[in-house]
Design a protein around this motif. Sequence first.
Motif, PDB file in Angstrom:
ATOM      1  N   HIS A 239       0.841  -1.205   0.000  1.00 13.29           N
ATOM      2  CA  HIS A 239       0.000   0.000   0.000  1.00 13.29           C
ATOM      3  C   HIS A 239       0.870   1.247   0.000  1.00 13.29           C
ATOM      4  O   HIS A 239       2.073   1.182   0.219  1.00 13.29           O
ATOM      5  N   HIS A 241       1.607   3.880   1.832  1.00 11.60           N
ATOM      6  CA  HIS A 241       2.160   4.702   2.918  1.00 11.60           C
ATOM      7  C   HIS A 241       3.679   4.767   2.786  1.00 11.60           C
ATOM      8  O   HIS A 241       4.307   3.825   2.302  1.00 11.60           O
ATOM      9  N   ASP A 243       6.119   4.410   4.746  1.00 16.40           N
ATOM     10  CA  ASP A 243       6.947   3.358   5.343  1.00 16.40           C
ATOM     11  C   ASP A 243       6.899   2.063   4.518  1.00 16.40           C
ATOM     12  O   ASP A 243       7.557   1.084   4.847  1.00 16.40           O
ATOM     13  N   HIS A 244       6.144   2.083   3.422  1.00 18.04           N
ATOM     14  CA  HIS A 244       6.102   0.918   2.526  1.00 18.04           C
ATOM     15  C   HIS A 244       6.562   1.246   1.097  1.00 18.04           C
ATOM     16  O   HIS A 244       6.966   0.363   0.363  1.00 18.04           O
ATOM     17  N   HIS A 326      -7.013  -1.380   5.082  1.00 21.21           N
ATOM     18  CA  HIS A 326      -6.218  -0.382   5.825  1.00 21.21           C
ATOM     19  C   HIS A 326      -6.320   1.034   5.243  1.00 21.21           C
ATOM     20  O   HIS A 326      -6.673   1.969   5.942  1.00 21.21           O
ATOM     21  N   ASP A 349      -0.160  -3.644   6.159  1.00 24.77           N
ATOM     22  CA  ASP A 349      -0.939  -3.154   7.298  1.00 24.77           C
ATOM     23  C   ASP A 349      -2.385  -3.592   7.103  1.00 24.77           C
ATOM     24  O   ASP A 349      -2.931  -3.445   6.011  1.00 24.77           O
TER      25      ASP A 349
HETATM   26 ZN   LIG Z   1       0.104   1.873   6.384  1.00 27.10          ZN
END
Ligand SMILES: [Zn+2]
Length: 631
Positions: A239, A241, A243-244, A326, A349
């Motif tokens: 996804h 975000h 941090d990904h 998420h 997530d």
């Molecule tokens: Zn996330």
Amino acid sequence: MELEEVEEIVKKILGNFKKVEFEGSDIVIYVDNPNVIYSNEALLKQLATTLKKKIIARSLNLKKEEETKEEILKIIPKEAGVKNITFQEKFGEVYIEALKPGLVIGKKGLNLREIIERTGWVPKPIRTPVINSETINIVRSLFFKTQKERKRFLAEVGKKINRKIQEKSEHVKVIALGGFRQVGRSCLLVQTKNSKILIDCGISPEPGVLGIEEAEKAFPYLNSLGFPLEEIDAVVVSHAHMDHIGFIPYLFAYGYDGPVYATPPTKELAALLLLDYINVVEKSGHKPPYSSKDVKKMLTHFITREYGEVTDITNEIKLTFHNAGHILGSAMVHLHIGEGLHNLVYTGDIKYGFSRLFETAETKFPRIDSLFIESTYGGKQDIMPKRHEAEIRLMRRIKETIESGGSVLIPLFSVGRSQEIMVVIDEYIKNKNYEFNAPVYLDGMILEASAIHTIYPEYLKEGLQRKVLNNRSPFENPIFEIVKKDKKEIVENGSSVILASGGMLNGGTSLEYLKLMAENPKNLLVFVGYNSPTSLGRKIQNGAREVALLDDEGKLKKYNLNMQVETIEGFSGHSDRVQLLNFVQNLQPKPKKIFVMHGEEEKSIQLAQAIRNITRIQTTVPNNLDIVELC
Ligand SMILES: [Zn+2]
């Protein structure tokens, strides 16, 4: 499968055809009339199951663009609101952008078939955003401008995927490159003798603004790959975000030239967040790890897939995305490796529980040997109140604050929680429940992110989907105002609700508002999402009431936090501990081994213990840089 084999099978089934080719993991069949294939479901199915690939039919006889345009406008009713018609000659496709794509398609796809029949072009309906969005414009125009490169790239990928396997893989291992015993820089390498797949490649959300100087702490351990970046076969994204996804453009800056697999909404959201990240880093005087050119290169290498579509990503690995609940387009990653050698599920997530935006995470998979599961809220204390209670508490506190002449600041991640809170406010106001009389300002990228939600209604929960399709989307409620005036003026006028991006107060517009609002005890600061351990948000949550921040002139200044501070749990896009445990227990089939990731160390360990106790499944918490042999 070699091309000759494909040709033989197609000939047997179809008789006449002009040409076949590989395009990414799909097979394109050129025929005089693509409708022969598209209108015959049994035939299409027979081709797909025999060839074990997605089949695309195309014509080599395309009508002139101008004439095609005329035909299209004759076939499609005016009420569809056609905005743009764009031809992609290399793919024999015509993109029809309209306010109501449903009317472009027509009953049972009748209009589309008629367009193919009359022109040879294969029509692709796309939705016009109801909210104007710079990001959608950038992504779409880049897509249209790069058809030549994409065609070449997809042919290349197709060749690689269909390479004959010399020697079958017998083992699968993973290397934890980031995001283990921590939240941030998620990155997992899945490796066999024949394949190298990277799942996610993110950055850490702290210390807030990151330049290349912070590489050690903030970026995945790509140095430990043991081979050059160009040897990676595919990058798979759960996804959008940071941090990904935050470090994917770096791969392209340093030699990677392969595909990025993601769901369609992930593409627009990634463009929004990555381009903004570069801006923020530059403005802060740091050096970003890559440029906007690398982000654009990444975007032209996207191959998007819907939930449930099975796709070959190497000659021995099949990928399927499953809904993760998420954020928009968030997915769990299922890899089927070898013919039954190993099945891996990586949750990314997940929300296994109620949200107003999305269906809850799926729990059914064809097979699972090893499960990699997030643990953001996996700690013993992480049990959240009921969603309904959280909503009422939020609305009550907003109402009280407004009525006493104060303003409310809610720092939010622009993608995810922002839209969830907007839907809640819209719902309560429309139902005349805890109504308040004040504008709700949106600052930062919240509106852009919301616009992206409106072009993918099929990814939203059914009720919300219907509202978007009927132009009653909560994101268009006039109570929401984009910030066009001075922040100072908004704060001085008082009595307003401000949704500002920068969820953890580490930067972004939320921090600007905090400085302006901190000293007035009538104001209220509300946290509804995750704050990392070293973030300013967490410090304030833990009781800090005196904070030193840079003022307008760049000088360190002490701010007294006289405003009220409140954390309202229950809005998270993550599962709490109970939901994570329910998720594992409801999984079908049961995994043989479980690995816990994406959580602060203590929480990961506590979740692993609980999973072991309840399920008796072997559950461990790898460290970053661990190599784990899966089979
Ligand atoms: Zn996330």
